[in-house]
Design a protein around this motif. Structure first.
Motif, mmCIF file in Angstrom:
data_model
loop_
_atom_site.group_PDB
_atom_site.id
_atom_site.type_symbol
_atom_site.label_atom_id
_atom_site.label_comp_id
_atom_site.label_asym_id
_atom_site.label_seq_id
_atom_site.Cartn_x
_atom_site.Cartn_y
_atom_site.Cartn_z
ATOM 1 N N ILE A 61 53.990 10.632 35.244
ATOM 2 C CA ILE A 61 54.393 11.415 36.335
ATOM 3 C C ILE A 61 55.482 12.584 35.744
ATOM 4 O O ILE A 61 56.252 12.773 34.799
ATOM 5 N N GLY A 62 55.256 13.682 36.461
ATOM 6 C CA GLY A 62 55.561 15.059 35.354
ATOM 7 C C GLY A 62 54.842 15.413 34.114
ATOM 8 O O GLY A 62 55.064 16.307 33.723
ATOM 9 N N CYS A 63 53.574 15.116 33.953
ATOM 10 C CA CYS A 63 52.613 15.737 33.439
ATOM 11 C C CYS A 63 53.071 14.895 32.046
ATOM 12 O O CYS A 63 53.618 15.608 30.764
ATOM 13 N N SER A 64 54.424 14.131 31.534
ATOM 14 C CA SER A 64 55.648 13.796 30.048
ATOM 15 C C SER A 64 55.504 12.498 29.539
ATOM 16 O O SER A 64 55.651 12.075 28.373
ATOM 17 N N ARG A 65 54.051 12.028 30.319
ATOM 18 C CA ARG A 65 53.152 10.841 28.857
ATOM 19 C C ARG A 65 52.006 10.992 27.635
ATOM 20 O O ARG A 65 51.397 12.007 28.439
ATOM 21 N N SER A 66 52.254 10.677 26.497
ATOM 22 C CA SER A 66 51.217 10.437 26.033
ATOM 23 C C SER A 66 50.789 9.731 25.161
ATOM 24 O O SER A 66 50.000 9.836 24.203
ATOM 25 N N ARG A 67 52.193 8.585 24.722
ATOM 26 C CA ARG A 67 52.087 7.464 24.241
ATOM 27 C C ARG A 67 52.042 6.151 24.690
ATOM 28 O O ARG A 67 52.619 6.527 26.132
ATOM 29 N N CYS A 72 55.662 19.413 36.612
ATOM 30 C CA CYS A 72 54.644 18.791 35.983
ATOM 31 C C CYS A 72 54.559 19.324 34.089
ATOM 32 O O CYS A 72 53.783 19.698 33.634
ATOM 33 N N GLY A 73 56.037 19.598 34.053
ATOM 34 C CA GLY A 73 56.109 20.068 32.364
ATOM 35 C C GLY A 73 55.601 21.137 31.826
ATOM 36 O O GLY A 73 55.623 20.728 30.995
ATOM 37 N N GLY A 74 55.128 22.006 32.467
ATOM 38 C CA GLY A 74 54.410 23.005 31.992
ATOM 39 C C GLY A 74 52.703 22.292 32.018
ATOM 40 O O GLY A 74 52.284 23.081 30.801
#
Ligand SMILES: *[C@@H]1O[C@H](CO)[C@@H](O)[C@H](O)[C@H]1NC(C)=O
Ligand SMILES: *[C@@H]1O[C@H](CO)[C@@H](O)[C@H](O)[C@H]1NC(C)=O
Ligand SMILES: *[C@@H]1O[C@H](CO)[C@@H](O)[C@H](O)[C@H]1NC(C)=O
Ligand SMILES: *[C@@H]1O[C@H](CO)[C@@H](O)[C@H](O)[C@H]1NC(C)=O
Length: 670
Positions: free
Chosen positions: A276-282, A256-258
């Motif tokens: 996925i993996g909390c990798s998006r914010s944009r 989860c990318g921390g």
């Protein structure tokens, strides 16, 4: 394909390209902005915890959906009606029969019941289930009765019955007659015993009902008091504690990318993160009136954030999350991509030139299953939500399949036909029959050269061995020195499976027959040839020791791809690849004749003779080059592994291939 069909396909492709080139031209002629993007911030329901800002859809744990994750997708799989509880569908504890039926309807391809994306449903004939006799389907839950023979419950089991003649499955080309099966259920006259259902019992017998995050087990022998066996991601006597994602890196992508907690394969992200993996914010969209087109000067990969209920669940058992390491390449590849190793990731699909479709196929196929349903579900979602799949018929989309047989069983359909497949097994053989009736791709078999990529399998090198052996090999004169100590000409140890001729393409069986043939010259097996047949016939230490003391080591395949090439290279043994028509990892990037010997199955009778004839200086040179290329077979960047770099390099080549496809289509068919 007929000549006319080929022409039509070519025309279609030309039209698509012309349209894209047109667009580029327009920007010049009409002065329209080209590849100008703006941020996209779609809103979700105020009650949504985790909003996918690209789609304005709420991201939910497995089995849940809807604007606030209030909808249970397979309601009979729940153990309680408390809202928001994640759903687990492992195989150890029996579920409600309606749970299996709901999963079946959701995950199996219509008209092809053997193709399901749920590992649990794939185990159909082994499933036992129960249902409450006096309740409607919508009230049924997967809470085991306190007494197994409670008359208010009925027990059933999954059965496979022959499909009705003339059904869609029976008529499918390539399906062997009589093989089509229909999933059904049979009522059991007697309730099963505790032992028959894996010692699982009602949650009410365990502390705090395991908080509906586990199953309750006890057997009279080892576990006397009912105890919780927590679902992946939870721990504690009542499963009340969450396991930190960092200690379960493979269970949730990239840990989860921390930036979140891991709920049974679902990353519950801290705002503003999602995906996925909390990798998006944009997220992005083209600026009004602007023209967008894939950005070709460099590789730009966009990964779709497909909901876990479409491509999951990830851990497929009730408690066990272990994936045997040699199958883990797909997970490590994803983790490195999510961390944007190599700087190729884009969160903007409008400028992407390749699309990563995460199917998590291994979790539904395990080592030998059929990935079709997992891929079709993923692509159907992708094609419904975004405009990119249909643009080139999926030619610029890739999937990763690290099971034994990779893409062999991937049925050719509109959703799958053109996908780039990243696999371990590069068997390129038309009209393949020995892998069974599920292989329906008549033109290529399991692999299409120029389109698909063979990845090195995941294997953890022993740093000590690599250091001592490879440092020596790379030092001047070191290979020659090491070679002097090698007393074994040729070594193999492993399963032969005399009654499964398709295993290893018959190579192990043929070699075993050959080496046990005492009538040929009467000599039998030469003293410097070591061939140990059987499942782990020697200890791991002996195995490694023999790899180290042999000049040549056999690298056949097994049920599908094999790991022996990697083993041999690590120990400074020259791999002898006997895999007719099977492409090896990164074969279009590495020059295999410089570090391996390739022998066809037809040449087997002369194998020992051939190997004996290789001059010592050539063996030393092969060993040295093996040490030099070894890092390409290593995934761990902390050990200098370059497998991820090679994956990207292969994809870069595919990119030029896609662009050159028009040219190739014109020349190949002439
Ligand atoms: C391999 O890729 C990593 C990033 O993923 C990069 O840091 C490294 O420099 C690359 N190594 C080589 C030799 O290209
Ligand atoms: C597959 O795609 C072709 C071409 O776009 C189309 O004509 C055909 O109807 C599709 N088949 C199915 C089953 O969707
Ligand atoms: C595969 O089988 C088909 C149909 O039987 C046949 O037309 C084709 O020539 C075969 N291809 C090869 C390469 O053998
Ligand atoms: C064993 O050797 C004999 C004599 O060379 C040969 O005829 C026979 O085919 C061999 N058998 C196998 C299984 O290789």
């Amino acid at each position: 394909m007929s000549r006319l069909g080929a022409l039509l396909a070519l025309l279609g492709f030309l039209t698509v390209l012309a349209r894209a080139e047109d667009a580029v031209l327009k920007t010049a002629v009409e002065g329209k902005p080209f590849n100008v993007f703006q941020e996209l911030k779609k809103e979700c329901d105020p009650g949504c915890q985790q909003c996918n800002r690209e789609l304005g859809e709420c991201e939910c744990p497995y089995g849940l959906s809807g604007p606030t994750c209030q909808v249970a997708l397979w309601p009979a799989c729940r153990t309680s009606t408390t809202a928001g509880l994640p759903v687990f569908v492992g195989r150890r504890a029996p579920r409600n029969c309606h749970c299996y039926a709901q999963l079946f309807r959701a995950t199996c391809l219509p008209g092809s019941e053997s193709r399901c994306s749920s590992h649990t449903v794939a185990q159909w004939p082994e499933l036992k289930c129960f249902e409450q006799v006096d309740k409607a389907e919508q009230e049924q839950l997967s809470e085991l009765p306190e007494k197994l023979d409670d008359p208010k419950y009925r027990w059933r089991k999954g059965v496979l019955v022959p499909a009705p003649a003339g059904g869609a499955a029976a008529a499918a080309p390539g399906a062997a007659a009589g093989r089509a099966e229909h999933k059904d259920m049979q009522t059991l006259l007697v309730a099963p015993t505790l032992k028959e259902i894996g010692d699982t019992m009602a949650l009410s017998k365990c502390p705090n009902r395991c908080r509906d995050r586990g199953i309750c087990i006890a057997n009279s022998e080892t576990i006397k008091t009912p105890s919780c066996l927590c679902h992946p991601g939870f721990t504690g006597t009542d499963c009340g504690d969450a396991v930190p994602p960092a200690s379960l890196p493979l269970l949730c992508p990239n840990g989860c990318g921390g930036r979140g907690s891991c709920v049974a394969g679902f990353c519950a992200c801290q705002p503003p993160y999602w995906g996925i993996g909390c990798s998006r914010s944009r997220a992005y969209q083209p600026a009004p009136d602007s023209i967008s087109h894939p950005y070709y000067p460099s590789l730009k990969i966009y990964m779709y954030d497909i909901p876990i209920s479409v491509v999951g669940p990830q851990p497929f058992d009730d408690s066990d999350t272990t994936v045997y390491p040699i199958y883990q390449a797909s997970m490590h590849l994803m983790d490195m991509f999510l961390a944007d190793g190599g700087g190729v990731r884009t969160e903007n699909p409008w400028e992407a030139n390749l699309f990563y479709v995460p199917t998590f196929a291994y979790y539904s196929t395990a080592n030998l299953g059929d990935p079709t349903a997992a891929v079709v579900r993923a692509i159907d979602w992708v094609a419904a939500k975004f405009p990119f799949f249909s643009r080139y018929g999926g030619r610029d989309h890739f999937v990763v399949m690290t099971a034994d047989r990779g893409a062999c069983y991937l049925k050719p359909l509109n959703q799958t036909r053109n996908l780039i497949r990243l696999v371990h097994f590069g068997l390129e053989k038309p009209n393949l029959t020995e892998m069974g009736p599920l292989v329906e791709e008549r033109e290529y078999g399991c692999f299409k050269g120029g389109r698909d990529v063979v990845l090195a399998p995941y294997f953890r090198p022993k740093a000590g061995v690599v250091r001592t052996v490879h440092e020596k090999l790379l030092a001047p004169g070191g290979a020659e020195e090491l070679l002097k100590d090698k007393s074994v000409l040729f070594f193999f140890s492993g399963d032969v499976r005399h009654h499964e001729p398709e295993y290893s393409g018959g190579v192990r069986q043929a070699l075993s027959a050959l080496l046990s043939n005492t009538t040929s010259g009467g000599a039998g097996v030469p003293a410097d040839v070591v061939f140990k047949a059987g499942f782990q016939p020697i200890t791991a230490e002996e195995y490694e020791q023999l790899l180290g003391s042999a000049k040549f080591c056999l690298a056949p395949y097994g049920h599908g791809w094999g790991i022996r090439l990697t083993h041999a290279l690590m120990h400074g043994c020259v791999p002898v690849i006997i895999q007719d028509r099977v492409r090896q990892p990164w074969e279009d990037l590495l020059h295999y004749p410089d570090f391996s010997i390739r022998v066809s199955k037809a040449e087997l009778p002369r194998l020992v003779e051939l190997l004996r004839a290789v001059p010592a200086e050539d063996v030393a040179a092969l060993m040295r080059e093996g040490a030099r290329v070894y890092r390409a077979f290593v995934w761990q960047p902390e050990l200098g592994g370059l497998a991820y770099n090679y994956t990207l390099a292969s994809l870069r080549r595919r990119l030029s291939h896609i662009r050159g496809e028009l040219y190739e289509a014109g020349t190949r068919r002439r």
